[in-house]
Design an enzyme around this catalytic site. Structure first.
Site, mmCIF file in Angstrom:
data_model
loop_
_atom_site.group_PDB
_atom_site.id
_atom_site.type_symbol
_atom_site.label_atom_id
_atom_site.label_comp_id
_atom_site.label_asym_id
_atom_site.label_seq_id
_atom_site.Cartn_x
_atom_site.Cartn_y
_atom_site.Cartn_z
ATOM 1 N N GLU A 1 0.860 -1.060 -0.038
ATOM 2 C CA GLU A 1 -0.161 0.282 -0.036
ATOM 3 C C GLU A 1 1.147 1.349 0.167
ATOM 4 O OE1 GLU A 1 -1.606 0.819 3.860
ATOM 5 O OE2 GLU A 1 -3.591 1.734 2.331
ATOM 6 N N CYS B 1 -5.390 -3.627 2.698
ATOM 7 C CA CYS B 1 -5.312 -2.429 4.162
ATOM 8 C C CYS B 1 -6.348 -2.621 4.593
ATOM 9 C CB CYS B 1 -4.462 -1.801 4.489
ATOM 10 S SG CYS B 1 -3.692 -1.321 5.994
ATOM 11 N N LYS C 1 -9.133 1.729 -1.840
ATOM 12 C CA LYS C 1 -9.379 1.365 -0.471
ATOM 13 C C LYS C 1 -10.790 1.597 -0.332
ATOM 14 C CE LYS C 1 -7.354 1.623 3.569
ATOM 15 N NZ LYS C 1 -5.942 2.291 4.328
#
Lengths: 278, 278
Positions: free
Chosen positions: A45, A155, A114
């Site tokens: 990330e 994540c 995300k």
């Protein structure tokens, strides 16, 4: 022809405060992984900088060049590249925390913004308010590879089990999770999350982290991990900067689904997980 | 008045092939836990016998007496008892794998029939076909305690994340999981499952196992575990038969929900987990 063995390359990059350098290093590491035989190579990330608001903002100006460099690397080496994530906006304003996937022809075959922004104060810190600088995503996608159906989430997304159920429903057997868990959340949960999600989707989970660096304000945990469908750790990259290539046998997914049919045992007569098409 | 400290008692019973003996021992252990100060006491899955089909069938004849003994113990000591599970049928035929919960007045305030039956061949064995002898459940319930909303699920149920999402939606902060993981599935997944489920529901998970016994055909893993909402192990009972009482501070759930609001961060605009009311 592709057999069932996939060579996954992990670029556990050590991000510095020099964005230009991180960018070159990231591209170079994908080449290193290709030379080690990797078929699919993945970055962490926000690989252009440490996970710190000011630096993430600055790195936006480098996003296009970084993507172009990775596109060329994919094409040159004939590899897939899961381009970790970087801040991305087409029309200005707050960027998404976006992961692009290039195929062997350098085409973007998937991207993931995300979905869950990390606005948290983990016990022991550090405090992060990702939504101050990042816009949340709105879609969930998959991409087909010669080794099976794949997807990327970023994540914090890995903590949200409905996503995993939905991805399993869509046939995903290979999940990439570019991440930047800190030493706090990393020590507490990272390995469990990667391993158990692999068990739950009955596939492989590839978690890619930046290298540990105590000199950064936000200290990453390192420990990129690849887990098989039984939750065994096939590779733990440790703390330092490293390129690792791991063989995974995609047939393990079919084997475990045959003998331990967790997905088939779901009581879909009683409950369901639905994606709301907006 | 109850404060935020709950004393949870774990009865990690060593099941033998003598059902009468297991029954007495189970009841006796709840008394032991009460004498150690426990407010809520829990037993493992199928505590009347080893987890083996013939013995489970035989144990059906003891279910009523066992429940009556536990009811009396709850009433006598003024404790809640999560009566692990036992094979239960009202009108003959295949039983449910049912957990009853008694309150301090000896009333049944909740029951749970195992929803997911374990028909699996884990790598390394043993093969189990639970559906040969057990009928699957159809409901999901909760019960209120002076320490917060609680629920029970049984063993294999813990692997199915939609259940956990639904229980979190219903306000559960205290989840009991009577289980009988074998040495194979126990070693591979038990601790991760208990710890990560606690993180996911942002509450406490109490996993109760029978003691390890290599002399049994189906060898239980032992290792009853209590995990807090950050996934820390507050107690691991080890392998042997033991009664343990652990203090848990229910305010930890509120604290973690404030600083690390995982449940609030769910993207319920994008996905949902629904219970189908039949």
């Amino acid at each position: 022809m592709h057999g069932s063995i996939l060579k996954v390359g992990i670029c556990q990059l050590r991000t510095t405060y020099d964005i230009e350098k991180n960018m070159s290093r990231a591209i170079e590491m994908t080449s290193d992984a290709a030379r080690l035989g990797a078929d699919i190579v993945a970055l962490p990330e926000m690989f252009l900088c440490p996970y710190e608001p000011d630096h993430i903002k600055k790195s936006m100006a480098f996003a296009s060049r970084a993507l172009e460099g990775l596109r060329k690397s994919a094409l040159e080496h004939g590899i897939y590249i899961v381009a970790g994530s970087l801040p991305y906006t087409r029309h200005g304003g707050k960027p998404f925390n976006r992961s692009f996937v290039f195929d062997t022809g350098g085409r973007v075959v998937c991207f993931h913004d995300k979905l869950h922004l990390f606005d948290c104060e983990p016990p022991g810190g550090p405090v992060v308010r990702e939504s101050d600088i990042i816009k949340e995503g709105h879609h969930l996608d998959t991409f087909m590879t010669p080794w099976g159906m794949a997807a990327v989430i970023v994540c914090y997304d890995i903590r949200f089990t409905p996503l995993l159920q939905l991805l399993a429903d869509r046939g995903v057997v290979l999940l990439f999770v570019p991440a930047a868990f800190s030493i706090t959340t990393g020590r507490a949960h990272w390995e469990m999350l990667v391993r158990l999600r692999a068990v739950e989707i009955q596939g492989f989970v590839v978690g890619i982290q930046p290298a540990y660096d105590p000199g950064l304000k936000y200290v990453p945990w390192g420990h990129s991990i690849v887990a098989n469908p039984w939750g065994d750790v096939l590779m733990d990259a440790g703390k330092e900067e490293v390129v690792e290539v791991v063989d995974i046998d995609m047939e393990d997914a079919g084997r475990i689904r045959g003998s331990f049919p967790l997905l088939d045992h779901r009581r879909l007569d009683l409950y369901s997980t639905e994606w709301r098409d907006n």
